[in-house]
Design a protein around this motif. Structure first.
Motif, short mmCIF file in Angstrom:
data_model
loop_
_atom_site.label_atom_id
_atom_site.label_comp_id
_atom_site.label_asym_id
_atom_site.label_seq_id
_atom_site.Cartn_x
_atom_site.Cartn_y
_atom_site.Cartn_z
N SER A 193 0.21 4.48 8.31
CA SER A 193 -0.81 3.48 7.94
C SER A 193 -1.00 2.14 8.59
O SER A 193 0.01 1.59 9.15
CB SER A 193 -0.75 3.34 6.38
OG SER A 193 -1.56 2.48 5.80
N GLU A 194 -2.32 1.72 8.71
CA GLU A 194 -2.34 0.17 9.51
C GLU A 194 -1.80 -0.84 8.31
O GLU A 194 -1.95 -1.86 8.79
CB GLU A 194 -3.79 0.29 9.96
CG GLU A 194 -4.43 1.10 10.85
CD GLU A 194 -3.73 0.98 12.12
OE1 GLU A 194 -3.36 -0.28 12.42
OE2 GLU A 194 -3.41 1.80 13.01
N ASN A 195 -1.63 -0.35 7.01
CA ASN A 195 -1.18 -1.55 6.13
C ASN A 195 0.11 -2.10 6.73
O ASN A 195 1.00 -1.19 6.42
CB ASN A 195 -1.42 -1.00 4.84
CG ASN A 195 -1.18 -1.90 3.90
OD1 ASN A 195 -1.14 -3.18 3.90
ND2 ASN A 195 -0.74 -1.74 2.64
N THR A 196 0.24 -3.23 6.84
CA THR A 196 1.53 -3.72 7.17
C THR A 196 2.35 -4.59 6.19
O THR A 196 3.12 -5.47 6.22
CB THR A 196 1.74 -4.25 8.42
OG1 THR A 196 0.83 -5.38 8.61
CG2 THR A 196 1.20 -3.39 9.65
N SER A 197 1.27 -4.73 5.19
CA SER A 197 1.87 -5.92 4.18
C SER A 197 3.42 -5.34 3.45
O SER A 197 3.63 -4.10 3.37
CB SER A 197 0.74 -5.83 2.93
OG SER A 197 1.51 -6.80 1.88
N PRO A 198 4.24 -6.30 3.17
CA PRO A 198 5.63 -6.07 2.78
C PRO A 198 5.22 -5.17 1.59
O PRO A 198 6.33 -4.39 1.39
CB PRO A 198 6.27 -7.26 2.60
CG PRO A 198 5.60 -8.28 3.46
CD PRO A 198 4.04 -7.83 3.39
N PHE A 199 4.49 -5.24 0.63
CA PHE A 199 4.09 -4.59 -0.61
C PHE A 199 2.80 -4.81 -0.82
O PHE A 199 2.26 -6.01 -0.74
CB PHE A 199 4.97 -4.86 -1.83
CG PHE A 199 6.25 -4.28 -1.75
CD1 PHE A 199 6.55 -3.11 -2.52
CD2 PHE A 199 7.58 -4.64 -1.10
CE1 PHE A 199 7.60 -2.55 -2.52
CE2 PHE A 199 8.73 -4.20 -0.94
CZ PHE A 199 9.00 -2.90 -1.58
N ILE A 230 6.41 -4.59 11.04
CA ILE A 230 6.17 -4.12 9.72
C ILE A 230 7.38 -4.97 8.81
O ILE A 230 8.77 -4.45 9.09
CB ILE A 230 6.36 -2.65 9.44
CG1 ILE A 230 5.23 -1.74 10.17
CG2 ILE A 230 6.28 -2.17 7.85
CD1 ILE A 230 5.44 -0.22 10.12
N LEU A 231 7.08 -5.82 7.91
CA LEU A 231 8.07 -6.53 6.96
C LEU A 231 8.10 -5.71 5.81
O LEU A 231 7.22 -5.25 5.22
CB LEU A 231 7.47 -7.97 6.93
CG LEU A 231 7.03 -8.51 8.15
CD1 LEU A 231 6.43 -10.15 7.79
CD2 LEU A 231 8.25 -8.96 8.91
N VAL A 232 9.23 -5.62 5.26
CA VAL A 232 9.61 -5.03 4.15
C VAL A 232 10.50 -5.80 3.29
O VAL A 232 11.58 -6.26 3.93
CB VAL A 232 10.38 -3.64 4.42
CG1 VAL A 232 10.74 -3.15 3.26
CG2 VAL A 232 9.45 -2.57 5.51
N LEU A 233 10.10 -6.31 2.20
CA LEU A 233 10.93 -7.03 1.35
C LEU A 233 12.18 -6.27 0.64
O LEU A 233 11.91 -5.20 0.03
CB LEU A 233 10.17 -7.45 0.04
CG LEU A 233 9.10 -8.69 0.20
CD1 LEU A 233 8.22 -8.72 -0.90
CD2 LEU A 233 9.78 -9.92 0.53
N PHE A 275 10.57 -2.41 12.30
CA PHE A 275 10.59 -2.76 10.80
C PHE A 275 11.86 -3.50 10.65
O PHE A 275 12.92 -3.74 11.24
CB PHE A 275 11.45 -1.21 10.10
CG PHE A 275 10.17 -0.43 9.84
CD1 PHE A 275 9.77 -0.22 8.59
CD2 PHE A 275 9.83 0.44 10.85
CE1 PHE A 275 8.69 0.79 8.44
CE2 PHE A 275 8.89 1.51 10.90
CZ PHE A 275 8.42 1.60 9.26
N LEU A 276 11.38 -4.62 9.96
CA LEU A 276 12.30 -5.95 9.66
C LEU A 276 12.50 -5.87 8.16
O LEU A 276 11.37 -5.97 7.41
CB LEU A 276 11.47 -7.20 9.98
CG LEU A 276 11.32 -7.37 11.54
CD1 LEU A 276 10.74 -8.59 11.87
CD2 LEU A 276 12.57 -6.83 12.54
N PHE A 277 13.66 -5.64 7.80
CA PHE A 277 13.92 -5.82 6.26
C PHE A 277 14.40 -7.20 5.73
O PHE A 277 15.47 -7.73 6.37
CB PHE A 277 15.07 -4.84 5.90
CG PHE A 277 14.40 -3.32 5.82
CD1 PHE A 277 14.29 -2.74 4.55
CD2 PHE A 277 14.26 -2.62 6.91
CE1 PHE A 277 13.77 -1.36 4.45
CE2 PHE A 277 13.79 -1.30 6.90
CZ PHE A 277 13.38 -0.70 5.65
#
Length: 684
Positions: free
Chosen positions: A669-675, A644-647, A610-612
């Motif tokens: 989930s396989e969805n790794t979009s930030p949002f 996994i990128l997180v805004l 996880f990268l914030f």
């Protein structure tokens, strides 16, 4: 006999009135004390004026110029005061009055006739002069005309301002050549002497425009002419209207600091503060904003902002551009004004010249103003006329967009296609810009990215014999961020002498070391021979967590129930850092416990990283990562992590329950979009 005497009396009275008028309009200035001189003259031309005979004096109302020439370019010559001039005027009037006719009725009639005659004669005289002045095509023509026909203050001041207007519209080379001709022209010395002589009798408009023209023509600031005009402007400061005040502010903004300039700037700042409520012209307001500059007090900037907002309904497209640039000069980001200007620019985007759009984009960067609607409108307009633009103009636009972090994908695709077709137009400077833009904005041309990179690599190889080590590092660094390794350029970069030169200098040493580290990392991790490791040992990790990540830590504890189910602050090889690490089974159904001693070399284990990250790590208005973040994500994937990128900004806005649900969705989930939705930055 009586009739003859009456006629003689009338002629004498008329003659005396003419003499009085001449003395009134052209008082002889007090000669300056002898000083060290600094005279603008060349070769065979002197600075003395030719004698004028009495007939020409009376007919043309021109002062006698006998005696020593005025030292209009002396550094230390005395300034003659306004009081001295008034006393001389009164003394002359007293002498003439004693000889004048005693009949007041007759005198008033004669004066009225003489005044009407003078006004009519002046108008008749000015009209052909100004018609000829408008036909002049170069400053030398103006000086020729001035030496032949100029006699009044208005004519002399119009000559000097016309010279500057003609020079302003010339190219840089032509302007330098014409300026040299001006200073070599014998009439220029005479014109400057006349301006010095008439400075205290000029109108306020002629005064400030003459100062503006003289300074821009290149007359040295420490000369008597310029300093006298500055002193007279100080004396008449309160008489200036808003337009003159604006012109004076523009002139002072381009001058070096000295006592007279500083005093005038201080007085002008006070005057601007008093006049702001009465200024209703946005053109004048924006000019005052530009000239007050970044050093203006904050309260004055606020007053100017409120004055512009008061007149914002009258904002035109042209003024909108000027206000934009004036805010840059004042280093003041007013979001309401910028938003209003942006709307006006978008409405008239098709009327904007190429260079103005570049300036607007650069202004947005300088003010740290981000308006996606404006940037998209500019990009769409450029796309619509891209076939009419030179390739180098397209590169300039892309460079401006790159500084804003905005990716105009259609425009970038067009240029990539043109580069692939024919790269001969790319000189070294353009090549470095293209590499920087495409690497930072992380743009990969669809279906032809390898050919595009090969073309850029080939161009770089062509310039290797002449490129500096610093430029070579920038080029290689950009290609490495894109995931392409330019072998020949790398070999030259890592040669011992070149490498030592890069790491030895003090200037930008830290930045160069960072770039070299990135290049080494890419050489290893992006190499085709690199094998994905089954397990990546961490160099160290800490239980401490930053303030910005406390919410995420609490949500993970609530979701997973135990601190052993995740790790935080993970330091990996190659100086990469992970905020949180979670291990899962191959089906992403179950979270596995993580301990410091577990190596989990089993290939079926999935490691989530996880990268914030901040908004600035993405291209403006999208969740498309910029170059460095994209490179980090690529390298972590190479090391076996599912990234996994997180805004972080958006995450912090969630409630505690919302944060838990968000992380749950990302883990299982396989969805790794930030949002899931596209996040558009606001103007703040």
């Amino acid at each position: 006999m009586c009739e003859t005497l009456t006629k003689m009396n009338n002629k004498i009275s008329y003659l005396l009135n003419v003499v009085r008028y001449l003395h009134r309009c052209n008082p002889v200035p007090r000669p300056s004390a002898p000083t060290s001189k600094r005279v603008v003259q060349s070769g065979r031309y002197g600075n003395r004026l030719e004698n004028v005979n009495c007939r020409k004096l009376l007919l043309n109302a021109f002062p006698s110029l006998h005696g020593s020439p005025l030292r209009f370019l002396s550094k230390k010559a005395d300034f003659f005061g306004a009081g001295d001039e008034v006393r001389q005027e009164k003394s002359r009037e007293a002498v003439v009055s004693e000889q004048a006719p005693q009949s007041s009725l007759e005198l008033e009639k004669l004066e009225g006739d003489a005044q009407s005659f003078r006004v009519k004669a002046l108008l008749d005289q000015n009209e052909p002069f100004f018609n000829r002045l408008q036909k002049c095509t170069c400053p030398s023509d103006v000086l020729d005309l001035a030496s032949e026909s100029a006699v009044s203050i208005k004519q002399f001041t119009n000559c000097i301002t016309t010279m500057w207007k003609l020079l302003r519209n010339m190219s840089e080379d032509q302007r330098c050549y014409e300026k040299r001709l001006v200073f070599e022209h014998p009439a220029f010395v005479r014109l400057c002497q006349q301006l010095l002589r008439d400075s205290r009798r000029m109108t306020r408009g002629d005064l400030v425009f003459s100062l503006h023209a003289v300074v821009n023509l290149g007359v040295p600031q420490n000369t008597l002419l310029v300093q006298t005009l500055l002193r007279v402007c100080q004396e008449k400061l309160n008489q200036l209207d808003n337009r003159c005040m604006s012109v004076l502010a523009t002139t002072l903004a381009g001058m070096d600091e000295d006592k007279n300039v500083s005093a005038l700037q201080a007085g002008l700042q006070l005057l601007v503060e008093q006049r702001i409520p009465s200024v209703r012209d946005i053109f004048i307001l924006q000019n005052l904003m530009k000239c007050m500059g970044k050093d203006a007090p904050v309260f004055l900037k606020k007053k100017l902002e409120m004055a512009v907002l008061r007149e914002i309904d009258h904002l035109t497209y042209r003024n909108a551009q000027r206000v934009f640039l004036s805010l840059v000069a004042m280093n003041y980001c007013s979001i309401p004004i910028l938003n209003a200007c942006s709307e006006k620019i978008q409405e008239n985007i098709h009327d904007a010249p190429f260079w103005q759009l570049i300036l607007i984009l650069e202004a947005c960067h300088n003010l740290q103003y981000r308006n996606i609607k404006l940037f998209s409108a500019v990009a769409d307009y450029i796309n619509s006329v891209v076939c009419l633009l030179d390739k180098r103009q397209i590169i300039l636009f892309l460079s401006a967009f790159e500084t804003l972090g905005f990716q105009p994908s259609e425009l970038m695709g067009f240029l990539a296609e043109k580069v692939t077709e024919d790269s001969e137009f790319l000189d070294l400077k353009s090549l470095l810009i293209v590499l920087r833009v495409y690497s930072r904005l992380n743009y990969v041309p669809r279906g032809q990215h390898h050919l595009f990179y090969e073309t850029l690599h080939s161009c770089l190889n062509k310039y290797l014999p002449q490129i500096s080590n610093a430029e070579l590092l920038k080029a290689v660094y950009s290609l490495c961020i894109l995931g392409y390794l330019p072998r020949r350029a790398l070999d030259q970069l890592l040669e011992k002498d070149n490498f030592e030169e890069l790491v030895s200098g003090d200037l930008y040493k830290e930045k160069r070391e960072m770039m070299l580290h990135c290049v080494r990392t890419c050489m290893e991790l992006d190499s085709p021979s690199f094998t994905k490791p089954a397990f990546v040992p961490t160099e160290n990790f800490s239980s401490l967590v930053s303030v910005n990540l406390r919410k995420a830590r609490e949500a993970l504890l609530e979701l997973l129930g135990d601190e052993n189910m995740f790790r935080q602050n993970i330091q990996l090889p190659y100086e990469y850092h992970i905020d949180f690490e979670i291990w899962m089974d191959s089906d992403r159904k179950k979270v596995l416990p993580v301990t410091a001693t577990d190596n989990h070399a089993d290939i079926s284990v999935q490691r989530l990283a996880f990268l914030f990250v901040p908004l600035s790590a993405f291209c403006l208005g999208t969740t498309h990562p910029q170059g460095k973040l994209a490179m980090k994500k690529r390298h972590l994937s190479t090391l076996g992590y599912h990234v996994i990128l997180v805004l972080n900004k958006k995450f912090q806005e969630l409630t505690n329950e919302g944060a838990i649900e968000f992380l749950k969705g990302k883990i299982y989930s396989e969805n790794t979009s930030p949002f899931s939705e596209v996040n558009v930055c606001d103007n703040n």
